[in-house]
Structures are given as structure tokens and as C-alpha cells.
Design an enzyme around this catalytic site. Sequence first.
Site, PDB file in Angstrom:
ATOM      1  N   ASP A 169     -21.162 -49.438   8.316  1.00  0.00           N
ATOM      2  CA  ASP A 169     -20.960 -49.031   7.250  1.00  0.00           C
ATOM      3  C   ASP A 169     -21.190 -49.426   5.859  1.00  0.00           C
ATOM      4  O   ASP A 169     -20.205 -50.417   5.708  1.00  0.00           O
ATOM      5  CB  ASP A 169     -19.689 -47.303   7.212  1.00  0.00           C
ATOM      6  N   HIS A 220     -20.373 -44.545   9.276  1.00  0.00           N
ATOM      7  CA  HIS A 220     -20.408 -43.271   8.662  1.00  0.00           C
ATOM      8  C   HIS A 220     -20.996 -42.187   8.912  1.00  0.00           C
ATOM      9  O   HIS A 220     -22.054 -42.478   9.182  1.00  0.00           O
ATOM     10  CB  HIS A 220     -20.883 -43.620   6.982  1.00  0.00           C
ATOM     11  N   SER A 230     -15.218 -39.934   3.463  1.00  0.00           N
ATOM     12  CA  SER A 230     -15.633 -40.686   2.229  1.00  0.00           C
ATOM     13  C   SER A 230     -15.546 -40.342   0.640  1.00  0.00           C
ATOM     14  O   SER A 230     -14.457 -40.857   0.028  1.00  0.00           O
ATOM     15  CB  SER A 230     -17.530 -40.431   2.063  1.00  0.00           C
TER      16      SER A 230
END
Length: 349
Positions: A284, A314, A194
Site C-alpha cells: 500500500d 489498500h 484511508s
Amino acid sequence: MASLTEKVPPGVTGAVLRAVFALPGPVKRLVAGAPVRRDGHELALDAQLLLAMMRLEGERRLAGGTVEDARRGIARGQAYLPKVPARPVRTRKVDAGGVPARLYTPKGLAEGTPLLVFYHGGGWVIGSLDTHDTVCRYLAVHAEVRVLSVDYRLAPEHPYPAAADDALAAYEYAAAHAADLGADPGAVAVGGDSAGGNLAAVVGLTARRRPDFALLYYPAVDMSVLRRSRDLFAEGFYLTDDDMTWFSDHYCPEARRAEPAASPLVAEDLSGFPPTYLVTAGFDPLRDEGEEFAERLRKAGVPVALRRQEDLIHGFANMWSLGGRFREAASEAAGALRTGLYAGPRGRG
């Protein structure tokens, strides 16, 4: 007022969660509800079950509210999943060019083996070495590498470009002192999930000594444009569109979001980027920008393996200890890292 679950020790909540995941498939389906389908994909039962358990805990956003509350929330969430690989891993503190870091070394790992410089996720605002401890242990054991996890400065106390500056400084230290860390100077990778994937990508673009490999989990690579997946998965799949807006607003002024050190996807030239394994999640908000980055790498002549885990959400890297699809995805990423480092830069001498 604290919720009921905030009064329950995380170990107890974690035990309940693992017990639910150990139930037979038909029972898990009853708990999770009817299958969820969107954009041609069906959400994995494991992911749907986890989201259902989160809803039972009470509506809780990953971000939003105060920074302190968000940091406590992610720390507590990871405390539900304390399981670590069976193989022991030794850790020690490292001053990585003025940036605090933690070095993971699996028991029995030979000297002179590859090194991964890892940046944790959390929207540049939350997350820590501890929230991603099990991810680093898993990668160290299953990829047969040392992992240097970087404790970069967080916003809003330290806004952009502090995190990117720390990420680069720690990598440059690791590349210059790999032998001192017990690693092979010719096999040093960067990686992250991320926001950490964002930082790894920034390092891949800007480091004087190019990393030998990049491991990017669902990276946030462009804050300047919102893509279709931000709308498709805006709510209900752990990370939300509002979360990303909150993170971006705390991290980087809007006027600077089109700079490559904030949004590496907008860099004009990606040809010097290292060989890459980039994995996205089908459900996501960040899916489309990660896949566009992979496509740009490919067009620039960079060897890249793009993998969409089409039925996951995610954050799945942190969820491997629940087993099932989460562990399958974790195993694939670790295998890609091991192959990229042992068969790639080492093979090139």
C-alpha cells in the site's frame, strides 16, 4: 463509450467474481499468475487474484479523469460485493449536528452498548455511505456495536477543511447524544479507512471529549511528505501514487497540507490521542505514513496496537465478503474494536 463490464449488471459481475474466489487454490494460482514479492513480502493469493480480475475488466484507475467518473467507478466496484453479514442490521437516518449520517444497530444488540463513529474512505472526493455499507454492517455485527456512519461533505465541491469540520461536528453530536442513539456515553469510538482514517485521526486530536478508542484502517495521515512506500507501491496494487496525488489536489491546497487538520501526523503533541488499533497493508502506498503515525503515538504514551497485514492491499476492509485473507483481516479489526470498547473505557467506568 461504456466498457463491456459497465453494460453488465453488477450482480452478474459480482457472482462471477465470487465464483472465481471459490475455485481451488491451485486453479486460483493459475488465474492469478506467479507469486508477487516486494520489500520482503509476498502478496496474498486472494489479493493477487482480485488484482488480476480487475485487469481483466480493463485498465481502470481508482481516481483520475472526472470526479463524476471516479464516483461512479467506486460505487460500481462496491456493487460487485453486496454480501452482508447473516445477522440482520437495522439502519436509520440521523441528523448528526447538521451532518447526515446513518445509524447501524444489529438485531438483538442491548441498549447502552458501545458506539463507533465511522468515516468512509475515498480520498475525501469519492466514496459514500453506500460504498462502505457492508464495512459498517460487518463491524456492527462482529464488534457488537452500533455504528454511526458519517456522510461528510466531499471535495472539490467542499474543499478542506469541510470534511474535517463535518467529521468533528458529527462526533461531538454522537458523544453528546450517545444515550439517544441507544449507546453507552462512556464508550464512543472513532474509526475510518484511508481518508476516513485521516478524519478519525483529526477528531482524535481535536475533539473536546476524547474518543474512547480509535480504529484506523491504512490511514492517510500526512499529505506534506511522500514516503518510501509511495514509490515502492506506486503502481499495480489498486491504490496508486497518482491516485493519491489526484485526491490530495482536489481536497487540500498545497500551502495548507502541513496543518494538523489535514495531516495529523505533523501535530506537535499526540499525547491526548485515544487508545488505538492501527492496521496497514504491506502492498500500500500509504503503509509507511500510517506506521510512522503509530510509532509517534507510542512515543507519546498512547496505547497503540500496530498491525501490518503484510500480504494485503489498500482497501481490504471493503473486500471481506470475498473471504480468505480479506475476511481474516476484517475479523481481526472487529475483534480489536470490540476488545478496545468493552474491555477499555467500560472497564474504566
